[in-house]
Design an enzyme around this catalytic site. Structure first.
Site, PDB file in Angstrom:
ATOM      1  N   ASP A   1      -8.081  -5.364  -0.293  1.00 22.70           N
ATOM      2  CA  ASP A   1      -8.465  -6.326  -1.514  1.00 22.70           C
ATOM      3  C   ASP A   1      -8.260  -7.702  -1.234  1.00 22.70           C
ATOM      4  O   ASP A   1      -8.973  -8.535  -1.793  1.00 22.70           O
ATOM      5  CB  ASP A   1      -7.634  -5.806  -2.836  1.00 22.70           C
ATOM      6  CG  ASP A   1      -8.137  -4.250  -3.183  1.00 22.70           C
ATOM      7  OD1 ASP A   1      -9.105  -3.870  -3.180  1.00 22.70           O
ATOM      8  OD2 ASP A   1      -7.167  -3.548  -3.321  1.00 22.70           O
TER       9      ASP A   1
ATOM     10  N   HIS B   1       0.788  -1.245   0.279  1.00 16.95           N
ATOM     11  CA  HIS B   1       0.103  -0.019  -0.096  1.00 16.95           C
ATOM     12  C   HIS B   1       0.757   1.221  -0.126  1.00 16.95           C
ATOM     13  O   HIS B   1       1.933   1.232   0.671  1.00 16.95           O
ATOM     14  CB  HIS B   1      -0.807   0.130   1.268  1.00 16.95           C
ATOM     15  CG  HIS B   1      -2.097   1.068   1.111  1.00 16.95           C
ATOM     16  ND1 HIS B   1      -1.957   2.112   1.542  1.00 16.95           N
ATOM     17  CD2 HIS B   1      -3.364   0.842   0.466  1.00 16.95           C
ATOM     18  CE1 HIS B   1      -3.083   2.789   0.862  1.00 16.95           C
ATOM     19  NE2 HIS B   1      -3.902   1.937   0.482  1.00 16.95           N
TER      20      HIS B   1
END
Ligand SMILES: CC(C)(COP(=O)(O)OP(=O)(O)OC[C@H]1O[C@@H](n2cnc3c(N)ncnc32)[C@H](O)[C@@H]1OP(=O)(O)O)[C@@H](O)C(=O)NCCC(=O)NCCS
Length: 386
Positions: A323, A262
Site C-alpha cells: 500500500d 505485514h
C-alpha cells in the site's frame, strides 16, 4: 474434571499462523508471491491484467484465442445499466469512494440474470461481469463528484487503458502503470477480505453477497484502507523536513504507520519494489509536494528508531507493504488521494472471485468456535427489581 470450555484451545490472536483453507490459487510466503504457479515478478513485467484475471479464474494462462474471447466478454459487460447509473449518481453526492463502489456492486446483484445461481458456469460469468463493471463504476464516480458526466467505455482499449480514459487520467504512463498495479493487487491468498469472501461464500450465499462483504473488510485501515491512510499521513507530514518529528511523536504514541508491517511478509513484500520504482520515476514530473522523498525519509527515520520500539514493533516496521508506494504511484498519476483503496478493489475482484468459486467448488461451512471468557451462573432479576 476439566469442563468443556477448559478443554478448548484458543487459536493465536488474529489467527496468526493458522492454516484455515487449502487453495490452488496463490502462494504467499516471506518475499514470495505466486499466482497459480507463476511468480508475480514475471506477471507484473509481462502480462496484461486480463491475462492474469483469466489465470486466476481458470487455473492457467489463456491461449491467444481464449484471451481474445475473454477480453471480448469483459468489453461486452463494461457498461452500466440506467438502474446502476442512477444509484451511482445519488450515492456519489456524499459517499466515499469505497462506499459508493461497494453499494453499486451490491446493487448489481438485483439485476444480474444469474443471481442466486452458484454453479461454476454462472459464477464465472458473474465474475466477468463484476470485473468488467468495477472500473466503469469507479471512473464514473470520479467524474460525478467533479460535476462531470461519465465517459463511456471504449471497446478499442484494454482494461487498464479504458479505466484511465474513463477516469480522465492524462498521464502518458497511466494505462501501462495501472495495468501493473491491478496485477500486483489482483490476489493475495487468505488476506482479510478474501477470507471474508470465503466465509460468506461458505454459507452458500452468492458471489455478490461475498464480494460485498469483502469490500467491507478491504475498507479497514489495517487492510486496503492503508493505501488511503498512507496519503493522509504524507499530506500531514507535508515535507521531508517534518519527517523526523512526525516519526518521533508517532513512536511515542504507538501510531501504526500506514504502509508498514505485514502479517506474512517478514523481510520484504515482493510487490513493493515495483511500486517504489514507479513512485520514484513519477515524482520527477510531479509538480506537487515531494511525497516520494518524504516516503524515503520516513523509511529511514523509522528504521533508525527501531531500537526504541518493542521487538515485535521493530520487526513489523521492517517491511514496507504494497500500500505504501501504491498510494504515491496513484497520486502521481493524477488519482485523488482518497481513491487508492478503491483502485486496489478494482484489481482484487479477480482474486476474490477465484476464491469464491474455489470455495463453492468444495464447500463446507466455515464455523469456528470461541472460548467463552465471560461470567457464568448469573441469575435473572425481573426488571421491576433492578
Ligand atoms: C499489517 C498489520 C495490520 C499487521 O498486523 P499484525 O501482524 O497483527 O501485527 P501486530 O498488530 O500484532 O503488531 C505487532 C507490534 O508491531 C507494532 N506495529 C505493527 N505495525 C506497525 C506499524 N505499521 N507502525 C508502527 N508499529 C506497528 C504494533 O503496534 C505491535 O507493537 P507492540 O507489540 O509493541 O504492541 C500492521 O502491521 C499494521 O497495522 N500496519 C499498518 C496498516 C497497513 O499498512 N496495513 C496494510 C497491510 S498490507
Amino acid at each position: 474434571m476439566a469442563t468443556e470450555s477448559q478443554q478448548k484451545t484458543p487459536s493465536p490472536r488474529g489467527l496468526e499462523g493458522v492454516v484455515a483453507a487449502q487453495t490452488a490459487i496463490c502462494k504467499v510466503e516471506d518475499n514470495l508471491l505466486v499466482y497459480r504457479g507463476y511468480p508475480i515478478e514475471q506477471l507484473a513485467a509481462k502480462a496484461d491484467y486480463e491475462e492474469v484475471a483469466y489465470l486466476l479464474l481458470n487455473g492457467d494462462l489463456p491461449t491467444r484465442d481464449q484471451l481474445r474471447d475473454f477480453k471480448a466478454e469483459l468489453i461486452k459487460h463494461r457498461a452500466l445499466s440506467p438502474f446502476l447509473r442512477n444509484i451511482l449518481q445519488e450515492a456519489s453526492e456524499n459517499g466515499t469512494p469505497m462506499d459508493v463502489l461497494r453499494t453499486v456492486v451490491s446493487a448489481s446483484a438485483t439485476e444480474d440474470p444469474a443471481e442466486g445461481d452458484n454453479s461454476r458456469e454462472a459464477e464465472y460469468q458473474k465474475s466477468v461481469r463484476l470485473t468488467a463493471k468495477m472500473p466503469t463504476i469507479l471512473a464514473a464516480y470520479m467524474r460525478r463528484r467533479k460535476g462531470q458526466q461519465p465517459v463511456p467505455p471504449d471497446a478499442s482499449l484494454g482494461h487498464a487503458a479504458n479505466f484511465a480514459r474513463m477516469a480522465g487520467l492524462e498521464h502518458p504512463r497511466a494505462a501501462e502503470i495501472l495495468n501493473v498495479c491491478f496485477i500486483l493487487q489482483a490476489e493475495h491468498g487468505l488476506n482479510a477480505s478474501t477470507f471474508t469472501a470465503r466465509i460468506v461464500a461458505a454459507t452458500n450465499a452468492d458471489i455478490h453477497a461475498a464480494v460485498t462483504a469483502a469490500f467491507g473488510a478491504l475498507k479497514g485501515p489495517l487492510h486496503g484502507g492503508a493505501t488511503d491512510g498512507t496519503m493522509k499521513m504524507l499530506e500531514e507530514i507535508g515535507s521531508p523536513d517534518h519527517v523526523d518529528s512526525f516519526v518521533e511523536k508517532g513512536i511515542e504514541r504507538k501510531f501504526l504507520f500506514p504502509g508498514f508491517g505485514h502479517r506474512v511478509y517478514k523481510t520484504e513484500d515482493p510487490r513493493a519494489k515495483f511500486l517504489r520504482n514507479f513512485a520514484r520515476e513519477l515524482q520527477k514530473d510531479w509538480k506537487g509536494p515531494r511525497y516520494f522523498d518524504i516516503q524515503e525519509k520516513l523509511v529511514d527515520a523509522i528504521a533508525a528508531r527501531r531500537p526504541k520500539m518493542s521487538p515485535a514493533a521493530a520487526a513489523k516496521v521492517n517491511v514496507v507493504n504494497v500500500d505504501f508506494f501504491a498510494a504515491t504511484t496513484y497520486t502521481f498519476l493524477g488519482i485523488p488521494a482518497d481513491l487508492g483503496t478503491s483502485i486496489f478493489a478494482v484489481g482484487r475482484i479477480a482474486g476474490w472471485s477465484a476464491h469464491i468459486m474455489e470455495q463453492h467448488g468444495d464447500n463446507r461451512l466455515i464455523r469456528p468456535e470461541s472460548e467463552y471468557t465471560g461470567p457464568v451462573g448469573k441469575r435473572y432479576i425481573p426488571i421491576a427489581e433492578r
